[in-house]
Design an enzyme around this catalytic site. Structure first.
Site, short mmCIF file in Angstrom:
data_model
loop_
_atom_site.label_atom_id
_atom_site.label_comp_id
_atom_site.label_asym_id
_atom_site.label_seq_id
_atom_site.Cartn_x
_atom_site.Cartn_y
_atom_site.Cartn_z
N ASN A 147 9.18 8.38 5.13
CA ASN A 147 8.33 9.15 4.97
C ASN A 147 7.33 9.99 5.67
OD1 ASN A 147 5.18 7.80 4.44
ND2 ASN A 147 6.75 6.09 4.16
N ARG A 148 6.45 10.65 5.50
CA ARG A 148 6.06 11.30 6.28
C ARG A 148 4.02 12.04 5.96
NH1 ARG A 148 5.16 17.08 8.32
NH2 ARG A 148 6.34 17.59 6.65
N ASN A 165 2.28 8.19 10.83
CA ASN A 165 2.60 9.47 10.45
C ASN A 165 0.35 9.95 10.09
OD1 ASN A 165 5.28 9.90 9.50
ND2 ASN A 165 4.71 8.51 7.41
N THR A 166 -0.68 9.25 10.60
CA THR A 166 -1.65 9.87 11.20
C THR A 166 -1.44 9.92 13.44
OG1 THR A 166 -2.39 9.47 9.31
CG2 THR A 166 -3.69 9.86 10.65
N ALA A 169 0.45 -0.81 -0.39
CA ALA A 169 0.34 -0.09 -0.34
C ALA A 169 1.33 1.47 -0.24
CB ALA A 169 -0.41 0.19 1.43
N LYS A 201 -3.41 -4.73 9.04
CA LYS A 201 -1.11 -4.45 9.09
C LYS A 201 -1.47 -3.64 10.23
CE LYS A 201 1.33 -1.64 5.79
NZ LYS A 201 1.94 -1.13 4.20
N ASN A 212 -5.74 -0.02 7.59
CA ASN A 212 -4.48 0.28 8.04
C ASN A 212 -4.71 0.92 9.60
OD1 ASN A 212 -2.06 1.65 8.51
ND2 ASN A 212 -2.63 2.43 6.61
N THR A 222 5.18 -5.81 7.95
CA THR A 222 4.58 -5.06 8.69
C THR A 222 4.73 -3.31 7.69
OG1 THR A 222 6.60 -3.91 9.28
CG2 THR A 222 6.37 -5.75 10.49
N ASN A 223 4.05 -2.57 8.73
CA ASN A 223 4.40 -1.10 8.28
C ASN A 223 5.14 -0.12 7.91
OD1 ASN A 223 3.15 1.74 6.81
ND2 ASN A 223 0.72 0.76 8.34
N THR A 224 5.65 0.64 7.92
CA THR A 224 6.93 1.04 8.53
C THR A 224 7.13 1.44 9.62
OG1 THR A 224 6.09 3.88 7.99
CG2 THR A 224 6.83 2.19 6.00
N PHE A 272 -1.26 9.99 4.35
CA PHE A 272 -2.64 9.63 3.88
C PHE A 272 -3.11 10.87 2.31
CE2 PHE A 272 -4.25 6.06 7.46
CZ PHE A 272 -2.78 5.35 7.00
N SER A 322 -0.06 2.91 10.43
CA SER A 322 0.67 4.18 9.98
C SER A 322 1.11 5.16 10.91
CB SER A 322 0.03 5.37 8.77
OG SER A 322 0.13 4.18 7.37
N THR A 330 -3.66 3.89 0.83
CA THR A 330 -4.54 4.32 2.14
C THR A 330 -6.09 5.23 0.78
OG1 THR A 330 -3.71 3.24 3.73
CG2 THR A 330 -5.24 4.59 4.10
C1 LIG Z 1 6.03 6.90 0.79
C2 LIG Z 1 5.58 5.82 1.55
C3 LIG Z 1 3.77 6.04 1.14
C4 LIG Z 1 3.57 4.72 2.05
N1 LIG Z 1 1.88 4.34 1.92
C5 LIG Z 1 1.48 3.77 2.44
C6 LIG Z 1 -0.37 3.80 2.68
O1 LIG Z 1 -0.82 4.67 2.52
N2 LIG Z 1 -0.65 2.71 3.49
C7 LIG Z 1 0.08 1.81 4.39
O2 LIG Z 1 -0.90 0.53 4.89
N3 LIG Z 1 1.71 2.03 4.71
C8 LIG Z 1 1.64 2.85 3.39
N4 LIG Z 1 3.05 2.48 3.16
C9 LIG Z 1 3.95 1.39 4.09
C10 LIG Z 1 4.49 -0.13 2.66
O3 LIG Z 1 3.11 -0.74 2.45
C11 LIG Z 1 4.84 -0.72 3.33
O4 LIG Z 1 4.57 -1.62 4.62
C12 LIG Z 1 6.32 -0.33 4.25
O5 LIG Z 1 7.26 0.35 3.25
C13 LIG Z 1 7.05 -1.65 4.00
O6 LIG Z 1 7.29 -2.59 3.01
P1 LIG Z 1 9.07 -1.42 1.99
O7 LIG Z 1 10.10 -1.94 3.01
O8 LIG Z 1 8.95 -2.73 1.10
O9 LIG Z 1 9.07 -0.21 1.44
C14 LIG Z 1 4.42 3.23 2.65
C15 LIG Z 1 5.25 3.08 2.42
C16 LIG Z 1 6.08 4.26 1.48
C17 LIG Z 1 7.48 4.31 1.86
#
Ligand SMILES: Cc1cc2nc3c(=O)[nH]c(=O)nc-3n(C[C@H](O)[C@H](O)[C@H](O)COP(=O)(O)O)c2cc1C
Length: 358
Positions: free
Chosen positions: A116-117, A181-182, A67, A221, A176, A249-251, A120, A179, A91
């Site tokens: 990233n920050r 950033n919210t 995502a 997530k 989700n 996982t998420n970030t 959404f 994240s 998202t």
């Molecule tokens: C620029 C950016 C925007 C993201 N936006 C979302 C998001 O909107 N919703 C979400 O669930 N995860 C978001 N993620 C997290 C990714 O879906 C993923 O969980 C995370 O980047 C780890 O995977 P990776 O190491 O392959 O990047 C975002 C990641 C990045 C780098």
């Protein structure tokens, strides 16, 4: 080789601008007659052993797009042309949101990482539904999130409404709550909220399944920054409510250092870190979730997957499916097909990760 040239041009641009250009190219290519189908035929690895059945959906291969890459679902057909087995969009939030002020996305090429920050930024669910939805080439997950201005005690309403609105377009819905950033979003992962939230989503899913005759799975997530006990609470809530799986996982808000990547060089860049420095932590979370959940709950593994060994690592830790985001930025558009081919080669050598779980 070709991507190396494109990458050096893209990497000279601001990261978000480069992303916008890439997404636009994928959108245009995906809208051309025959082009995405042709690309798909070229990139799709023909190996039935790679197919995965999970939460009622059949995936041609385990590699998906995470995502956040295509938040508004604009380039789904073009993205399938790269050889993905599934694409997760979003998202999406109830209303349109501008996201945080720029700059809000930074590269850390020495660590094959991103920070990233974003917060959404998206056009909102109604704008998404108002656009035509050409038949995608494979399963599409739709990732939904609470609006920035929705208070926590009303968050469940956001998820229920969004689930109801998007389910008919979705192969699965990703909830989700992780994240960074919210503001306050991740509090929804805590015991005070998670049990009720999972219950409310499961009831909505079952109600729609009865009404429409089609059951659309819901997956939660999770963040990589949770302690074991907090992860256990989430697994227990998901199993208790009968939800369909986890995405891990998420970030991360932490700043793990790995060889060549010194987080101190990125001080002042706030937000979630993704890519190679997240890899080990995300794998550990998957392993923990798998040990708590038992063998039957599907887990999508994500975080630092950018080559075959990082993919195998997560599958062995217990992931059924995988997703990539940062890897696509650093390795380029050939990554999904290369990973699928690589996994096929691993199976040829008789190493079946399903039998070699950590
Ligand atoms: C620029 C950016 C925007 C993201 N936006 C979302 C998001 O909107 N919703 C979400 O669930 N995860 C978001 N993620 C997290 C990714 O879906 C993923 O969980 C995370 O980047 C780890 O995977 P990776 O190491 O392959 O990047 C975002 C990641 C990045 C780098």
């Amino acid at each position: 080789m070709i991507y190396a040239a494109a990458r050096s041009a893209l990497f000279r641009m601001d990261a978000e601008r480069a992303h916008g250009l890439t997404l636009r190219a994928l959108r245009v290519a995906g809208a051309l007659p025959l082009v995405p189908g042709l690309f798909r035929a070229l990139t799709q690895v023909q190996d039935d052993r790679l197919a995965v059945e999970a939460f009622g959906v059949r995936f041609a291969n385990p590699i998906g797009l995470a995502a956040g890459y295509d938040k508004d679902g604009l380039a789904v057909r073009g993205l399938f042309g790269l050889g993905f087995g599934h694409v997760e969009i979003g998202t999406l939030t109830r209303g349109p949101q501008p996201g945080n002020t720029r700059p809000r996305l930074w590269r850390a090429p020495e660590g094959r990482a991103l920070i990233n920050r974003m917060g959404f930024p998206n056009g909102g669910v109604e704008a998404f539904l108002a656009r035509p939805w050409p038949r995608p080439y494979g399963p599409v997950g739709i990732n939904i999130g609470k609006s920035k201005d929705t208070p926590l005690n009303r968050a469940a309403d956001d998820y229920i409404t969004l689930y109801e609105r998007v389910a008919h377009r979705a192969s699965y819905v990703a909830i989700n709550i992780s994240s960074p950033n919210t503001p306050d979003l991740r509090a929804l992962q805590t015991r005070a909220y998670i049990t009720d939230l999972c219950g409310a989503i499961a009831r909505t899913r079952d109600h729609l399944a009865q009404r429409d005759g089609r059951r659309v799975s819901a997956l939660i997530k999770v963040a990589p920054d949770l302690e074991a006990a907090a992860l256990d609470d989430i697994v227990d809530a998901v199993l208790g409510a009968g939800l369909d799986g986890l995405i891990a996982t998420n970030t991360t808000t932490s700043r793990p250092s790995i060889a060549g990547f010194d987080p101190a060089k990125h001080i002042g860049r706030e937000g979630g870190l993704s890519g190679a420095p997240l890899r080990a932590r995300a794998t550990a979370v998957i392993a923990h979730l798998r040990s708590r959940a038992g063998v039957n709950l599907p887990i999508i593994g994500v975080g630092g997957v950018d080559d075959v060994s990082s993919a195998i690592e997560k599958l062995r830790a217990g992931a059924n499916l995988l997703q990539v985001y940062s890897g696509l930025v650093y390795r380029g558009p050939s990554l999904p097909a290369a990973l699928a081919r690589g996994l096929s080669g691993v199976l040829d050598r008789g190493e079946d990760w399903r039998k070699m779980r950590l």
